[in-house]
Design a protein around this motif. Structure first.
Motif, mmCIF file in Angstrom:
data_model
loop_
_atom_site.group_PDB
_atom_site.id
_atom_site.type_symbol
_atom_site.label_atom_id
_atom_site.label_comp_id
_atom_site.label_asym_id
_atom_site.label_seq_id
_atom_site.Cartn_x
_atom_site.Cartn_y
_atom_site.Cartn_z
ATOM 1 N N GLY A 145 0.564 -0.949 -0.196
ATOM 2 C CA GLY A 145 -0.109 0.109 -0.351
ATOM 3 C C GLY A 145 0.518 1.275 0.350
ATOM 4 N N SER A 146 0.358 2.393 0.271
ATOM 5 C CA SER A 146 0.719 3.927 -0.039
ATOM 6 C C SER A 146 0.870 3.654 1.054
ATOM 7 C CB SER A 146 -0.322 4.706 -1.086
ATOM 8 O OG SER A 146 0.271 5.867 -0.388
ATOM 9 N N ARG A 147 2.219 3.717 1.406
ATOM 10 C CA ARG A 147 2.073 4.172 3.553
ATOM 11 C C ARG A 147 3.640 4.328 3.340
ATOM 12 N NH1 ARG A 147 -0.578 -1.521 5.203
ATOM 13 N NH2 ARG A 147 0.433 -0.832 7.811
ATOM 14 N N THR A 233 -3.767 0.316 0.821
ATOM 15 C CA THR A 233 -3.880 0.939 1.228
ATOM 16 C C THR A 233 -5.416 2.004 2.200
ATOM 17 O OG1 THR A 233 -2.429 1.714 -0.830
ATOM 18 C CG2 THR A 233 -3.722 4.502 0.504
#
Length: 293
Positions: A145-147, A233
């Motif tokens: 994910g966008s982390r 995400t």
């Protein structure tokens, strides 16, 4: 060489490898339109990738501050500084703008040893090395994910005007190992009113809707690997939204929230449309009007 202690952020755009190595066209004319780019003569995967990297470079330039160093290497970048607050604030602003632009990225952020040349030929770009740099690059791949994954060192620092709640550890479901991360999508202030919390919850719901429906993320969701990252995400932001709603003792915006599994099961290409996105944004506004102080 100059050696000092500082913070490092390593950012990588997700999906570029699949985009540039696929023999099949993954990109459609509407993807160029969503990115605000010209299709050119062929509208190929490679041309779209070039436009995406150009957008990424623009967001990096907008993060420039005195004392903050930035170096882009194709689809990834390093940001570093002696002042950790500059790197943490840059991470927050960069990821929020990435979400707005349509760039799905992931990062690692650390605090420790940085080594750089006393003098650098900037025509070839800046470069750094050191223990913090190595760990930042390794941490970037700690989850899906966008982390922004972090080490305990930077998570334990006091960042001015930012609550320690912006740094959190969660168990990884696959091995139950705790993974620390910086919550770029939910950064509370040191002192936060109920109105501030309501605005933050609205912001998280808005970001979830973008990842679920914004046309700029259609090409990411078109592949199984991309759906895993987008689903992760959405689920991570949904967990944060539920926790904040519980803290406020209000009903969460359930219509916006979703698990990764449900997102992947219900996925359809048509869901990435401006009409659906705007419709849900309007519901978020109505929800916010009901629950804000």
């Amino acid at each position: 060489m100059r050696e000092y202690t500082g913070a490092v952020l390593f950012v990588d755009i997700l999906g570029i490898s699949a985009l540039t190595t696929s023999e099949k066209p993954l990109i459609e004319p509407r993807d160029f339109l969503a990115l605000g780019a010209k299709t050119g003569s062929d509208g190929s995967n490679q041309l779209f990738c070039a436009n995406l990297l150009s957008k990424f470079r623009k967001t990096l330039r907008q993060r420039r501050r005195d004392g903050l160093h930035i170096s882009q290497l194709s689809d990834c970048a390093f940001l570093w500084s002696k002042k950790p607050s500059l790197v943490v604030e840059a991470a927050r602003d960069l990821f929020q703008q990435n979400a707005s632009t349509g760039i799905l990225a992931r990062a690692g952020m650390t605090y420790g040893q940085i080594i750089e040349p006393e003098k650098t030929n900037t025509s070839l770009g800046q470069f750094i090395c050191g223990e913090a740099v190595t760990r930042a690059a390794k941490l970037e791949g700690a989850g899906k994910g966008s982390r922004v994954f972090i080490d305990r060192e930077i998570g334990g620092l006091h960042i001015q005007s930012m609550s320690p709640k912006a740094f959190e550890g969660l168990p990884n479901p696959s091995d139950y190992r705790v993974v620390d991360e910086f919550l770029w999508f939910s950064c509370p202030k040191d002192l936060e009113s109920r109105a501030d919390k309501a605005a933050r919850l609205k912001g998280i719901a808005t970001q979830i809707i973008r990842f679920r429906h914004a046309p700029a993320f259609r090409w990411n969701a078109s592949s199984a690997a991309g759906r895993i990252h987008i689903g992760a995400t959405i689920e991570r932001l949904s967990v944060a939204a539920k926790a904040l709603a519980l803290e406020m003792n209000v009903e969460p915006p359930h219509f916006a929230l979703q698990t990764s599994e449900v997102f992947q099961e219900l996925y359809e290409d048509a869901q990435y449309s401006s009409e659906r996105e705007q419709k849900l944004h309007a519901r978020v506004e109505r929800w916010h009007e009901e629950y804000k102080p």
